[in-house]
Design a protein around this motif. Structure first.
Motif, PDB file in Angstrom:
ATOM      1  N   UNK A  23      13.755  -1.389  12.294  1.00  0.00           N
ATOM      2  CA  UNK A  23      14.589  -1.743  11.355  1.00  0.00           C
ATOM      3  C   UNK A  23      13.254  -2.227  10.246  1.00  0.00           C
ATOM      4  N   UNK A  24      12.452  -2.729  10.693  1.00  0.00           N
ATOM      5  CA  UNK A  24      11.293  -3.050   9.625  1.00  0.00           C
ATOM      6  C   UNK A  24      10.791  -1.813   9.198  1.00  0.00           C
ATOM      7  N   UNK A  25      10.589  -0.519   9.923  1.00  0.00           N
ATOM      8  CA  UNK A  25      10.044   0.683   9.471  1.00  0.00           C
ATOM      9  C   UNK A  25      11.021   1.395   8.709  1.00  0.00           C
ATOM     10  N   UNK A  26      12.189   1.183   8.821  1.00  0.00           N
ATOM     11  CA  UNK A  26      13.110   1.809   7.962  1.00  0.00           C
ATOM     12  C   UNK A  26      13.022   0.952   6.859  1.00  0.00           C
ATOM     13  N   UNK A  27      12.949  -0.312   6.567  1.00  0.00           N
ATOM     14  CA  UNK A  27      12.762  -0.946   5.441  1.00  0.00           C
ATOM     15  C   UNK A  27      11.721  -0.563   4.636  1.00  0.00           C
ATOM     16  N   UNK A  28      10.628  -0.327   5.123  1.00  0.00           N
ATOM     17  CA  UNK A  28       9.337   0.068   4.544  1.00  0.00           C
ATOM     18  C   UNK A  28       9.608   1.594   3.947  1.00  0.00           C
ATOM     19  N   UNK A  29      10.266   2.340   4.743  1.00  0.00           N
ATOM     20  CA  UNK A  29      10.566   3.802   4.279  1.00  0.00           C
ATOM     21  C   UNK A  29      11.530   3.891   2.848  1.00  0.00           C
ATOM     22  N   UNK A  30      12.385   2.943   2.992  1.00  0.00           N
ATOM     23  CA  UNK A  30      13.313   2.925   1.578  1.00  0.00           C
ATOM     24  C   UNK A  30      12.427   2.025   0.602  1.00  0.00           C
ATOM     25  N   UNK A  31      11.472   1.280   1.115  1.00  0.00           N
ATOM     26  CA  UNK A  31      10.813   0.578  -0.224  1.00  0.00           C
ATOM     27  C   UNK A  31       9.856   1.713  -0.831  1.00  0.00           C
ATOM     28  N   UNK A  32       9.280   2.601   0.022  1.00  0.00           N
ATOM     29  CA  UNK A  32       8.374   3.714  -0.690  1.00  0.00           C
ATOM     30  C   UNK A  32       9.381   4.814  -1.388  1.00  0.00           C
ATOM     31  N   UNK A  33      10.641   4.829  -1.106  1.00  0.00           N
ATOM     32  CA  UNK A  33      11.606   5.489  -1.932  1.00  0.00           C
ATOM     33  C   UNK A  33      12.073   5.147  -3.023  1.00  0.00           C
ATOM     34  N   UNK A  87       4.355   9.165   8.722  1.00  0.00           N
ATOM     35  CA  UNK A  87       2.851   9.495   8.365  1.00  0.00           C
ATOM     36  C   UNK A  87       2.574  10.314   7.598  1.00  0.00           C
ATOM     37  N   UNK A  88       3.275  11.619   7.446  1.00  0.00           N
ATOM     38  CA  UNK A  88       3.234  12.681   6.439  1.00  0.00           C
ATOM     39  C   UNK A  88       3.659  12.342   4.889  1.00  0.00           C
ATOM     40  N   UNK A  89       4.371  11.018   4.848  1.00  0.00           N
ATOM     41  CA  UNK A  89       4.729  10.847   3.525  1.00  0.00           C
ATOM     42  C   UNK A  89       6.209  11.207   3.237  1.00  0.00           C
ATOM     43  N   UNK A  90       6.676  11.853   4.150  1.00  0.00           N
ATOM     44  CA  UNK A  90       8.226  12.160   4.044  1.00  0.00           C
ATOM     45  C   UNK A  90       9.149  10.989   4.464  1.00  0.00           C
ATOM     46  N   UNK A  91       9.199  10.181   3.566  1.00  0.00           N
ATOM     47  CA  UNK A  91      10.044   8.643   3.839  1.00  0.00           C
ATOM     48  C   UNK A  91      11.461   8.984   3.822  1.00  0.00           C
ATOM     49  N   UNK A  92      12.059   9.969   3.135  1.00  0.00           N
ATOM     50  CA  UNK A  92      13.434  10.247   3.275  1.00  0.00           C
ATOM     51  C   UNK A  92      13.768  10.623   4.841  1.00  0.00           C
ATOM     52  N   UNK A  93      12.921  11.605   5.410  1.00  0.00           N
ATOM     53  CA  UNK A  93      13.051  12.201   6.814  1.00  0.00           C
ATOM     54  C   UNK A  93      12.844  10.976   7.832  1.00  0.00           C
ATOM     55  N   UNK A 110       0.724  -1.210   0.018  1.00  0.00           N
ATOM     56  CA  UNK A 110       0.006   0.074   0.133  1.00  0.00           C
ATOM     57  C   UNK A 110       0.758   1.417  -0.181  1.00  0.00           C
ATOM     58  N   UNK A 111       0.502   2.265  -0.547  1.00  0.00           N
ATOM     59  CA  UNK A 111       1.162   3.688  -0.722  1.00  0.00           C
ATOM     60  C   UNK A 111       0.590   4.474   0.411  1.00  0.00           C
ATOM     61  N   UNK A 112      -0.264   4.082   1.119  1.00  0.00           N
ATOM     62  CA  UNK A 112      -0.718   4.927   2.373  1.00  0.00           C
ATOM     63  C   UNK A 112       0.644   5.025   3.373  1.00  0.00           C
ATOM     64  N   UNK A 113       0.927   6.017   3.889  1.00  0.00           N
ATOM     65  CA  UNK A 113       2.095   6.236   4.748  1.00  0.00           C
ATOM     66  C   UNK A 113       1.747   5.439   6.036  1.00  0.00           C
ATOM     67  N   UNK A 114       0.563   5.280   6.419  1.00  0.00           N
ATOM     68  CA  UNK A 114      -0.044   4.706   7.737  1.00  0.00           C
ATOM     69  C   UNK A 114       0.509   2.998   7.563  1.00  0.00           C
ATOM     70  N   UNK A 115       0.888   2.596   6.440  1.00  0.00           N
ATOM     71  CA  UNK A 115       1.181   1.074   6.219  1.00  0.00           C
ATOM     72  C   UNK A 115       2.160   0.581   7.333  1.00  0.00           C
ATOM     73  N   UNK A 116       1.599  -0.474   8.005  1.00  0.00           N
ATOM     74  CA  UNK A 116       2.459  -1.136   9.120  1.00  0.00           C
ATOM     75  C   UNK A 116       2.665  -0.338  10.345  1.00  0.00           C
ATOM     76  N   UNK A 117       2.281   0.969  10.197  1.00  0.00           N
ATOM     77  CA  UNK A 117       2.656   1.840  11.434  1.00  0.00           C
ATOM     78  C   UNK A 117       2.237   1.131  12.916  1.00  0.00           C
ATOM     79  N   UNK A 118       1.021   0.771  13.080  1.00  0.00           N
ATOM     80  CA  UNK A 118       0.624  -0.020  14.302  1.00  0.00           C
ATOM     81  C   UNK A 118       1.269  -1.211  14.567  1.00  0.00           C
TER      82      UNK A 118
END
Length: 423
Positions: free
Chosen positions: A130-140, A101-107, A16-24
């Motif tokens: 680490x999982x959250x970082x992996x997701x951020x880079x996948x979005x990038x 959550x704001x969609x700024x995955x680089x930050x 999913x492209x929603x930045x909320x993905x996997x947050x919880x």
């Protein structure tokens, strides 16, 4: 199997492209929740008011869905001079949560990496981070770094469904289908050896990998596992669609059997299909079955309507007529069935007329005579008769699974065994 590839992409590979993905699941909002009133005593005592207050406000804004406003408050906290390590950690965590959550995955990635480098996170927290970082880079679209961080998460004990999903997605993007097949096959095997049902996504990944590596036998085997563990209508449609194209399959002899399976799995829907099945049943000497098929087509609203309604009625009338004639001549047919082949045929007809026990007994007598033209086909008919009786499912399954050969009998029997037992 384009269908399986589509299902795989839709159900399993689409991140999913929603930045909320996997947050919880990842609990990367832990900082905001802690700051909102659940902050541990140790952390609370380590934060000065000038840092704690804007972070508290950022946490409240995050919970209200105001991620960009939360980022502004985090900047206020970050501008405080001479922050101690705990304060910097909380700033990094909050900034990462708000940024993602704001969609700024680089930050988000930079902030979470800084939190990881603090040395203050527990192993469980590191795995989540680490999982959250992996997701951020996948979005990038930086799949190399995403893969590295996903592997880091696994090495730290991460095993969430979301992490597995992300790894599967990254593998798919790499195009290394041999590696995907190896990984998915290992996951399926581990589940089965542990007495667990394999994950549907792992089975779909494996089927898709086999498709891309031209492993038709492996793909068929995986599809049967999907039928056993996840007997969905679309998987049955895929299996039954492949079977007539299998080398050596006798379409002439098993067309009716295929239609029977399609009907039993909810994959018979067109008027022509119902008509074909009814006509084949009549031609094979099973008028009761032919009548049943027409009746089912009428009940489904497929037959008995439209410009072909009269034709449908004529076929139903023919089936009724032949059924009456067949029942009237059954005793004569049984008496004249002297060799094994005839016994199997008449026994199968008896079953179709509702005389199941008598039909099973005659089929068994025919098989016992040996010298059958097609012994595996005879075992198929016996297995189906036993399954139809519902009295001895174990014997029915055992009989069906004993059918061999490459002409289609074994394939039909195996699918009926799966359908009859649900495993």
């Amino acid at each position: 199997m384009a269908f399986l590839a589509h299902t795989l992409h839709r159900v399993f590979f689409e991140i999913p492209q929603d930045p909320l993905y996997t947050m919880t699941k990842l609990r990367v909002l832990a900082a905001s929740l802690l700051m909102a009133g659940c902050l541990s005593t140790a952390y609370a005592q380590a934060l000065r008011p000038e840092v704690a207050k804007p972070l508290q406000q950022a946490g409240d804004m995050l919970k209200a869905g105001k991620a960009k406003e939360a980022l502004a408050k985090v900047r206020d906290a970050d501008n405080v001079a001479n922050k101690n390590p705990n304060e910097q950690l909380m700033v990094d965590r909050m900034r990462g949560a708000a940024a993602q959550r704001a969609g700024d995955n680089a930050t988000a990635a930079r902030s979470f990496e800084a939190a990881m480098a603090s040395g203050k996170l527990s192993q469980a927290e590191q795995a989540q981070m680490a999982e959250s970082i992996a997701f951020a880079y996948s979005q990038l679209k930086d799949n190399a770094k995403a893969g590295q961080w996903a592997q880091k998460a696994v090495s730290l004990g991460g095993n969430s469904p979301q992490l597995k999903q992300l790894q599967a997605y990254l593998q798919g993007q790499s195009g290394d289908y041999n590696a995907i097949a190896k990984d998915a096959a290992a996951a399926v095997s581990a589940a089965e050896q542990g007495g667990r049902k394999p994950d549907e996504g792992d089975l779909l990944r494996l089927a898709d990998a086999y498709q891309h590596t031209n492993n038709a036998a492996g793909q068929s085997a995986v599809l049967e596992k999907l039928l056993a563990y996840y007997p969905k209508k679309e998987y049955w449609a895929a299996a039954l669609g492949r079977l007539p194209r299998k080398p050596g399959f006798s379409n002439d002899r098993y067309s009716l059997d295929l239609l029977r399976l399609r009907l039993a799995t909810g994959n018979l829907s067109k008027a022509d299909d119902y008509m074909e099945m009814a006509q084949l049943a009549l031609q094979a000497g099973f008028p009761s079955e032919g009548k049943m098929v027409v009746e089912k087509g009428i009940a489904a609203g497929v037959l008995g309507t439209g410009p072909e309604a009269a034709r449908h009625k004529r076929l139903e009338d023919l089936a009724i007529k032949q059924e009456a004639e067949g029942k009237a001549g059954l005793d004569k047919d049984v008496a004249e069935a002297k060799d094994g082949n005839a016994m199997v045929l008449v026994g199968t007809q008896l079953v179709s007329f509702g005389q199941t026990d008598k039909g099973i007994a005659l089929i068994e007598q025919g098989i016992a005579k040996d010298q059958l033209k097609r012994p595996d086909d005879a075992k198929l008919r016996l297995g189906l008769a036993l399954l139809h009786s519902g009295k001895n499912k174990a014997k029915a399954t055992q009989t069906l699974r004993s059918v061999q050969g490459n002409d289609g009998a074994a394939d039909i029997a195996r699918l009926w065994a799966l359908l009859g037992t649900g495993a």
